[in-house]
Design an enzyme around this catalytic site. Structure first.
Site, PDB file in Angstrom:
ATOM      1  N   LYS A   1       0.869  -1.191   0.000  1.00 17.96           N
ATOM      2  CA  LYS A   1       0.000   0.000   0.000  1.00 17.96           C
ATOM      3  C   LYS A   1       0.895   1.225   0.000  1.00 17.96           C
ATOM      4  O   LYS A   1       2.045   1.155   0.455  1.00 17.96           O
ATOM      5  CB  LYS A   1      -0.880   0.023   1.254  1.00 17.96           C
ATOM      6  CG  LYS A   1      -2.127   0.862   1.086  1.00 17.96           C
ATOM      7  CD  LYS A   1      -3.214   0.080   0.380  1.00 17.96           C
ATOM      8  CE  LYS A   1      -4.394   0.936   0.038  1.00 17.96           C
ATOM      9  NZ  LYS A   1      -5.525   0.094  -0.419  1.00 17.96           N
TER      10      LYS A   1
ATOM     11  N   ASP B   1      -7.080   4.215  -4.582  1.00 21.76           N
ATOM     12  CA  ASP B   1      -7.758   4.035  -3.294  1.00 21.76           C
ATOM     13  C   ASP B   1      -8.404   5.396  -3.022  1.00 21.76           C
ATOM     14  O   ASP B   1      -8.653   6.147  -3.987  1.00 21.76           O
ATOM     15  CB  ASP B   1      -6.742   3.626  -2.206  1.00 21.76           C
ATOM     16  CG  ASP B   1      -7.420   3.124  -0.922  1.00 21.76           C
ATOM     17  OD1 ASP B   1      -7.800   1.953  -0.873  1.00 21.76           O
ATOM     18  OD2 ASP B   1      -7.583   3.923   0.027  1.00 21.76           O
TER      19      ASP B   1
HETATM   20  P1  NDP Z   1     -13.081   7.544  -3.015  1.00 24.83           P
HETATM   21  O1  NDP Z   1     -12.014   8.549  -2.818  1.00 24.83           O
HETATM   22  O2  NDP Z   1     -13.625   7.303  -4.371  1.00 24.83           O
HETATM   23  O3  NDP Z   1     -14.307   7.853  -2.069  1.00 24.83           O
HETATM   24  C1  NDP Z   1     -14.155   7.893  -0.688  1.00 24.83           C
HETATM   25  C2  NDP Z   1     -15.487   8.224  -0.071  1.00 24.83           C
HETATM   26  O4  NDP Z   1     -15.405   8.034   1.348  1.00 24.83           O
HETATM   27  C3  NDP Z   1     -15.878   9.683  -0.288  1.00 24.83           C
HETATM   28  O5  NDP Z   1     -17.270   9.770  -0.331  1.00 24.83           O
HETATM   29  C4  NDP Z   1     -15.288  10.337   0.955  1.00 24.83           C
HETATM   30  O6  NDP Z   1     -15.921  11.548   1.291  1.00 24.83           O
HETATM   31  C5  NDP Z   1     -15.549   9.293   1.999  1.00 24.83           C
HETATM   32  N1  NDP Z   1     -14.533   9.448   3.048  1.00 24.83           N
HETATM   33  C6  NDP Z   1     -13.194   9.372   2.888  1.00 24.83           C
HETATM   34  N2  NDP Z   1     -12.562   9.599   4.045  1.00 24.83           N
HETATM   35  C7  NDP Z   1     -13.527   9.819   4.943  1.00 24.83           C
HETATM   36  C8  NDP Z   1     -13.502  10.117   6.306  1.00 24.83           C
HETATM   37  N3  NDP Z   1     -12.336  10.243   6.990  1.00 24.83           N
HETATM   38  N4  NDP Z   1     -14.697  10.247   6.938  1.00 24.83           N
HETATM   39  C9  NDP Z   1     -15.869  10.116   6.233  1.00 24.83           C
HETATM   40  N5  NDP Z   1     -15.934   9.842   4.931  1.00 24.83           N
HETATM   41  C10 NDP Z   1     -14.789   9.702   4.293  1.00 24.83           C
HETATM   42  O7  NDP Z   1     -12.488   6.190  -2.401  1.00 24.83           O
HETATM   43  P2  NDP Z   1     -12.959   4.683  -2.642  1.00 24.83           P
HETATM   44  O8  NDP Z   1     -14.421   4.605  -2.853  1.00 24.83           O
HETATM   45  O9  NDP Z   1     -12.046   4.106  -3.647  1.00 24.83           O
HETATM   46  O10 NDP Z   1     -12.559   4.034  -1.235  1.00 24.83           O
HETATM   47  C11 NDP Z   1     -13.482   3.907  -0.164  1.00 24.83           C
HETATM   48  C12 NDP Z   1     -13.037   2.799   0.761  1.00 24.83           C
HETATM   49  O11 NDP Z   1     -12.963   1.563   0.028  1.00 24.83           O
HETATM   50  C13 NDP Z   1     -11.640   2.969   1.370  1.00 24.83           C
HETATM   51  O12 NDP Z   1     -11.625   2.395   2.661  1.00 24.83           O
HETATM   52  C14 NDP Z   1     -10.757   2.142   0.445  1.00 24.83           C
HETATM   53  O13 NDP Z   1      -9.574   1.731   1.106  1.00 24.83           O
HETATM   54  C15 NDP Z   1     -11.681   0.977   0.155  1.00 24.83           C
HETATM   55  N6  NDP Z   1     -11.390   0.197  -1.029  1.00 24.83           N
HETATM   56  C16 NDP Z   1     -11.272   0.771  -2.270  1.00 24.83           C
HETATM   57  C17 NDP Z   1     -11.048  -0.011  -3.380  1.00 24.83           C
HETATM   58  C18 NDP Z   1     -10.995   0.557  -4.744  1.00 24.83           C
HETATM   59  O14 NDP Z   1     -10.862  -0.236  -5.706  1.00 24.83           O
HETATM   60  N7  NDP Z   1     -11.120   1.860  -4.958  1.00 24.83           N
HETATM   61  C19 NDP Z   1     -10.847  -1.458  -3.260  1.00 24.83           C
HETATM   62  C20 NDP Z   1     -11.077  -1.976  -1.934  1.00 24.83           C
HETATM   63  C21 NDP Z   1     -11.305  -1.159  -0.877  1.00 24.83           C
HETATM   64  P3  NDP Z   1     -15.186  12.942   0.986  1.00 24.83           P
HETATM   65  O15 NDP Z   1     -15.394  13.182  -0.473  1.00 24.83           O
HETATM   66  O16 NDP Z   1     -15.882  13.919   1.851  1.00 24.83           O
HETATM   67  O17 NDP Z   1     -13.737  12.758   1.362  1.00 24.83           O
HETATM   68  O1  2IT Z   2      -7.898  -1.720  -0.949  1.00 28.71           O
HETATM   69  C1  2IT Z   2      -7.806  -2.197  -2.104  1.00 28.71           C
HETATM   70  O2  2IT Z   2      -7.937  -3.401  -2.314  1.00 28.71           O
HETATM   71  C2  2IT Z   2      -7.582  -1.266  -3.215  1.00 28.71           C
HETATM   72  N1  2IT Z   2      -7.540  -0.062  -2.999  1.00 28.71           N
HETATM   73  C3  2IT Z   2      -7.388  -1.795  -4.606  1.00 28.71           C
HETATM   74  C4  2IT Z   2      -5.955  -2.153  -4.834  1.00 28.71           C
HETATM   75  C5  2IT Z   2      -5.608  -2.559  -6.246  1.00 28.71           C
HETATM   76  O3  2IT Z   2      -4.413  -2.849  -6.443  1.00 28.71           O
HETATM   77  O4  2IT Z   2      -6.457  -2.614  -7.128  1.00 28.71           O
END
Ligand code: NDP
Ligand code: 2IT
Length: 445
Positions: A127, A167
């Protein structure tokens, strides 16, 4: 107090990582879950497999200087933690958010190692990220930051070494800027990043994969309860990549998604959220979720995020960030009749919340299993890049679906085999751990 084995690991980890509570939280959950294995597999203790796993193979911290639109020099901190390469090249996302520090990146890298193992694709765990906040920055500022970040990162990564992705705060735009700079510096066009745009090597269905995969996983959880998505009320936190595509897939299977949030507050639309509006606000305009009520005055916007869990629902999908759902929120969900919870975000449920769900018999799909569809599809993107071809959407989606079904089966079988039937948290930890441990044992010290 756990067993002497768990206590000894946790005390080493506490001493070495005193200022990293999220990392210690992630380690504790895995170490406590694998207790039933330890008696059966003495070589795990003898070869110090767990002691080796909790120490990342390599941790890189670097300066990221860049210039903002006012002409001022800015300095951020960059990280890449290459956690474990037993199963393949390091793989995992980059997070750009002001809350990023070494402990956050380590918890995510540790979790990623077991998640990637569960996908059964050949990828190790890593990461990275930065405390840079893309919010409110101009396109030029984001580009300038990404280029500077890659000026250092490029020497540590490569298509057979370490393959970053997105992420929080890192989507297709940031991956594009990062990829462009890697290509310029190295004079190579390779699959060194995933989540790329479709015009330069990205995979169809990668954007949708984490959210869709989460819903495929929950489908299996609902089946185990004799239920399906039809008519279910769903609350989803976050409004980013994971949340929006989980919402889209759940709705296509007959569910009603009534809430979404961002870090300022949440919207509640009892009629069902209009996802076209939500996507326009978040993906096109990069706006705030509160703007939804301008188009849909019958919906409510509430300031603050936690209250979202007070909305009665059948399925709750925390998809924002770590520790966003605490014990009190879990009690509210249980009291309101929630039948299943699955983690789209990484470690969104606090240990207290996990206990509340277990005690109440509400099945919980843990992050390293339930949200593995994103990284699994990243591995499919790597395969396509290596072969220099691209598969149709349906083919990638079908493979994703099979992978999520397989992950669910691994978790439920591992739980049952260790006397913990129905405990998907323990099942995911045991199944993921075993895969990594066996490869580490085979590869010597
Ligand atoms: P994005 O940046 O696309 O969206 C994040 C969302 O979560 C936004 O709506 C954001 O709101 C909100 N958010 C972020 N930080 C906070 C906080 N401290 N408190 C409240 N809300 C918060 O990210 P993703 O959708 O990609 O990621 C979301 C989660 O999923 C994370 O935990 C990530 O690690 C996990 N994840 C992502 C993957 C991926 O493929 N993208 C894969 C697996 C897991 P705001 O706009 O206000 O910051
Ligand atoms: O938390 C996760 O699994 C991710 N943000 C996706 C990582 C990736 O390599 O696609």
């Amino acid at each position: 107090m756990g067993s002497p084995f768990a206590d000894s690991i946790l005390s080493i980890v506490a001493a070495r990582n005193a200022a990293e509570p999220e990392y210690r939280q992630a380690v504790r959950e895995v170490v406590e879950s694998i207790e039933p294995l330890i008696a059966k597999r003495p070589e795990i203790v003898r070869l110090k497999i767990v002691e080796r796993m909790v120490e990342p193979e390599r941790q890189i911290i670097f300066r990221v200087p860049w210039v903002n639109d006012a002409g001022e020099v800015q300095v951020n901190r960059g990280f890449r933690v290459q956690f474990n390469s037993a199963l393949g090249p390091y793989k995992g996302g980059l997070r750009f958010h002001p809350s990023v520090n070494l402990g956050i990146i380590k918890f995510l890298g540790f979790e990623q190692t077991f998640k990637n193992a569960l996908t059964t694709t050949p990828i190790g765990g890593a990461k990275g990220g930065s405390d840079f906040d893309p919010k409110g920055k101009s396109e030029r500022e984001v580009m300038s930051f990404c280029e500077s970040f890659m000026n250092e990162l490029h020497r540590h990564i490569g298509p057979d070494t370490d393959i970053p992705a997105g992420d929080i705060g890192v989507g297709a735009r940031e991956i594009g800027f990062l990829f462009g700079q890697y290509k310029r510096i190295t004079n190579t066009f390779t699959g060194v990043l995933t989540g790329k745009g479709l015009s330069y090597g990205g995979s169809l269905a990668r954007k949708e994969a984490t959210g869709y995969g989460l819903v495929y996983f929950v489908t299996r959880m609902l089946e185990s309860l004799g239920a399906d998505w039809t008519g279910k009320t769903v609350v989803i936190s976050g409004a980013g990549n994971v949340a929006l595509y989980a919402a889209e897939k759940a709705r296509s299977l007959g569910a009603r998604v009534v809430a979404l949030s961002d870090s300022n507050g949440y919207i509640h639309d009892p009629e069902g959220i209009d996802l076209d509006t939500a996507r326009r606000i978040k993906e096109v305009e990069r706006g705030r979720i509160r703007e939804y009520v301008f188009d849909h005055p019958s919906a409510a916007y509430v300031e603050g995020c936690e209250g979202i869990w007070s909305i009665p629902c059948d399925v709750a999908l925390p998809c924002a960030t770590q520790n966003e759902l605490d014990g009190k929120s879990a009690e509210l969900l249980v009291r309101n009749g929630c039948m299943a919870v699955a983690e789209g975000a990484n470690m969104p449920c606090t240990p207290e919340a996990v206990k509340v769900f277990h005690d109440a018999g509400v099945p919980l799909g843990p992050a390293k299993a339930a949200n593995a569809g994103g990284v699994a599809t990243s591995a499919l993107e790597m395969s396509q890049n290596s072969m220099r071809l691209s598969w149709p959407f349906q083919e990638v989606d079908q493979r994703l679906h099979q992978i999520m079904d397989n992950i669910y089966s691994q978790c439920s079988r591992a739980a049952e085999a260790h006397g913990l039937k129905g405990n998907l948290v323990a099942g995911a930890n045991i199944a993921g751990f075993l895969r990594v441990a066996d490869a580490m044992i085979a590869q010597g010290i």
